[in-house]
Design an enzyme around this catalytic site. Structure first.
Site, PDB file in Angstrom:
ATOM      1  N   HIS A   1      43.076  81.415 -46.191  1.00 17.06           N
ATOM      2  CA  HIS A   1      43.933  80.370 -46.776  1.00 17.06           C
ATOM      3  C   HIS A   1      44.764  79.688 -45.690  1.00 17.06           C
ATOM      4  CE1 HIS A   1      42.826  82.376 -50.474  1.00 17.06           C
ATOM      5  NE2 HIS A   1      43.373  81.397 -51.152  1.00 17.06           N
ATOM      6  N   PRO A   2      44.785  78.356 -45.727  1.00  7.17           N
ATOM      7  CA  PRO A   2      45.635  77.634 -44.772  1.00  7.17           C
ATOM      8  C   PRO A   2      47.096  77.770 -45.173  1.00  7.17           C
ATOM      9  CG  PRO A   2      44.734  76.107 -46.361  1.00  7.17           C
ATOM     10  CD  PRO A   2      44.133  77.451 -46.683  1.00  7.17           C
TER      11      PRO A   2
ATOM     12  N   SER B   1      42.403  72.453 -51.646  1.00 13.13           N
ATOM     13  CA  SER B   1      43.720  72.804 -51.121  1.00 13.13           C
ATOM     14  C   SER B   1      44.582  71.548 -50.953  1.00 13.13           C
ATOM     15  CB  SER B   1      43.576  73.545 -49.788  1.00 13.13           C
ATOM     16  OG  SER B   1      44.828  73.932 -49.311  1.00 13.13           O
ATOM     17  N   ARG B   2      43.976  70.477 -50.489  1.00 12.54           N
ATOM     18  CA  ARG B   2      44.707  69.212 -50.318  1.00 12.54           C
ATOM     19  C   ARG B   2      45.277  68.750 -51.654  1.00 12.54           C
ATOM     20  NH1 ARG B   2      47.002  65.266 -50.502  1.00 12.54           N
ATOM     21  NH2 ARG B   2      47.147  63.438 -49.177  1.00 12.54           N
TER      22      ARG B   2
ATOM     23  N   PHE C   1      51.157  83.477 -46.439  1.00  9.44           N
ATOM     24  CA  PHE C   1      51.761  83.422 -47.775  1.00  9.44           C
ATOM     25  C   PHE C   1      50.862  82.587 -48.684  1.00  9.44           C
ATOM     26  CE2 PHE C   1      54.422  80.845 -50.659  1.00  9.44           C
ATOM     27  CZ  PHE C   1      55.095  81.841 -51.357  1.00  9.44           C
TER      28      PHE C   1
ATOM     29  N   CYS D   1      50.078  80.071 -56.049  1.00 16.39           N
ATOM     30  CA  CYS D   1      49.321  79.052 -56.785  1.00 16.39           C
ATOM     31  C   CYS D   1      50.174  77.784 -56.798  1.00 16.39           C
ATOM     32  CB  CYS D   1      49.009  79.546 -58.195  1.00 16.39           C
ATOM     33  SG  CYS D   1      48.043  78.353 -59.099  1.00 16.39           S
ATOM     34  N   ALA D   2      49.907  76.924 -55.816  1.00 12.90           N
ATOM     35  CA  ALA D   2      50.790  75.766 -55.583  1.00 12.90           C
ATOM     36  C   ALA D   2      50.890  74.868 -56.816  1.00 12.90           C
ATOM     37  CB  ALA D   2      50.283  74.971 -54.379  1.00 12.90           C
TER      38      ALA D   2
HETATM   39  N1  GUN Z   1      47.954  77.674 -53.036  1.00 15.49           N
HETATM   40  C1  GUN Z   1      47.047  76.815 -53.503  1.00 15.49           C
HETATM   41  N2  GUN Z   1      46.224  76.457 -52.549  1.00 15.49           N
HETATM   42  C2  GUN Z   1      46.646  77.104 -51.432  1.00 15.49           C
HETATM   43  C3  GUN Z   1      46.195  77.112 -50.125  1.00 15.49           C
HETATM   44  O1  GUN Z   1      45.215  76.450 -49.773  1.00 15.49           O
HETATM   45  N3  GUN Z   1      46.890  77.870 -49.242  1.00 15.49           N
HETATM   46  C4  GUN Z   1      47.960  78.614 -49.590  1.00 15.49           C
HETATM   47  N4  GUN Z   1      48.594  79.322 -48.660  1.00 15.49           N
HETATM   48  N5  GUN Z   1      48.396  78.650 -50.850  1.00 15.49           N
HETATM   49  C5  GUN Z   1      47.726  77.875 -51.734  1.00 15.49           C
END
Ligand code: GUN
Length: 174
Positions: free
Chosen positions: A67-68, A84-85, A119, A122-123
């Site tokens: 995970h980035p 992720s973007r 870290f 779930c953004a």
């Molecule tokens: N939450 C949702 N997507 C990501 C992600 O790509 N990286 C991290 N660190 N948290 C996330």
């Protein structure tokens, strides 16, 4: 998406569609393909969860390390995955003030130094203020407790990514 469509996919198609349900871990989709036929899309979601839960500590840490960082270097460089973007955008992380971006970077570094993995949260179920608050409090957790916390967040991310895939498929057949 009808589960029969999923069950008819070749491994290549399956990995193309589900390969980033777990961020940058297409191997998990490739492994789950062997579990066809699925009786429902929920069974496929359960398959992802069970696969993740069955991994050793090193395996779980490996998933996290794929995970980035949130609001990190990859966001600036434009090298994030599409998923992720989108998630970071929905959480407001693509338009942080420079003070918030600096704070998030400091906390992400502190967290990685402490635990040895990034870290994860779930953004899409969060926002900038909650993410900063969670970073500040979770960095004080025990190692194993934090690993499990991150893994539960990965499963929430998976559930929403699967829903997106099904919703997109439903729209394209309308
Ligand atoms: N939450 C949702 N997507 C990501 C992600 O790509 N990286 C991290 N660190 N948290 C996330």
């Amino acid at each position: 998406m009808d589960v029969q469509v999923v069950n008819c996919m070749t491994c290549e198609e399956f990995v193309r569609v589900f390969g980033n349900v777990v961020e940058r871990c297409p191997l998990i989709a490739a492994a789950l393909w062997s579990r066809r036929p699925f009786s429902s899309t929920l069974e496929l979601e359960n398959g992802f969860n069970e696969f993740i839960d069955s991994l050793s500590i090193e395996g779980k840490e490996g998933i996290l390390r794929c995970h980035p960082d949130l609001a990190g270097r990859e966001l600036l460089a434009g090298t994030l995955t599409v998923e992720s973007r989108g998630e970071q955008g929905q959480a407001g992380l693509t338009s942080l003030s420079s003070a918030d971006a600096l704070r998030m970077n400091q906390l992400n570094s502190q967290y990685k130094e402490q635990f040895g993995f990034p870290f994860v949260i779930c953004a899409r179920m969060s926002d900038k203020d909650r993410i900063l608050q969670q970073l500040e409090s979770r960095v004080r957790n025990q190692q194993l407790q934090e690993l499990q916390c991150d893994i539960e967040e990965v499963k929430s991310i998976c559930r929403l990514r699967l829903q997106d895939i099904y919703n997109r498929a439903a729209k394209s057949t309308k």
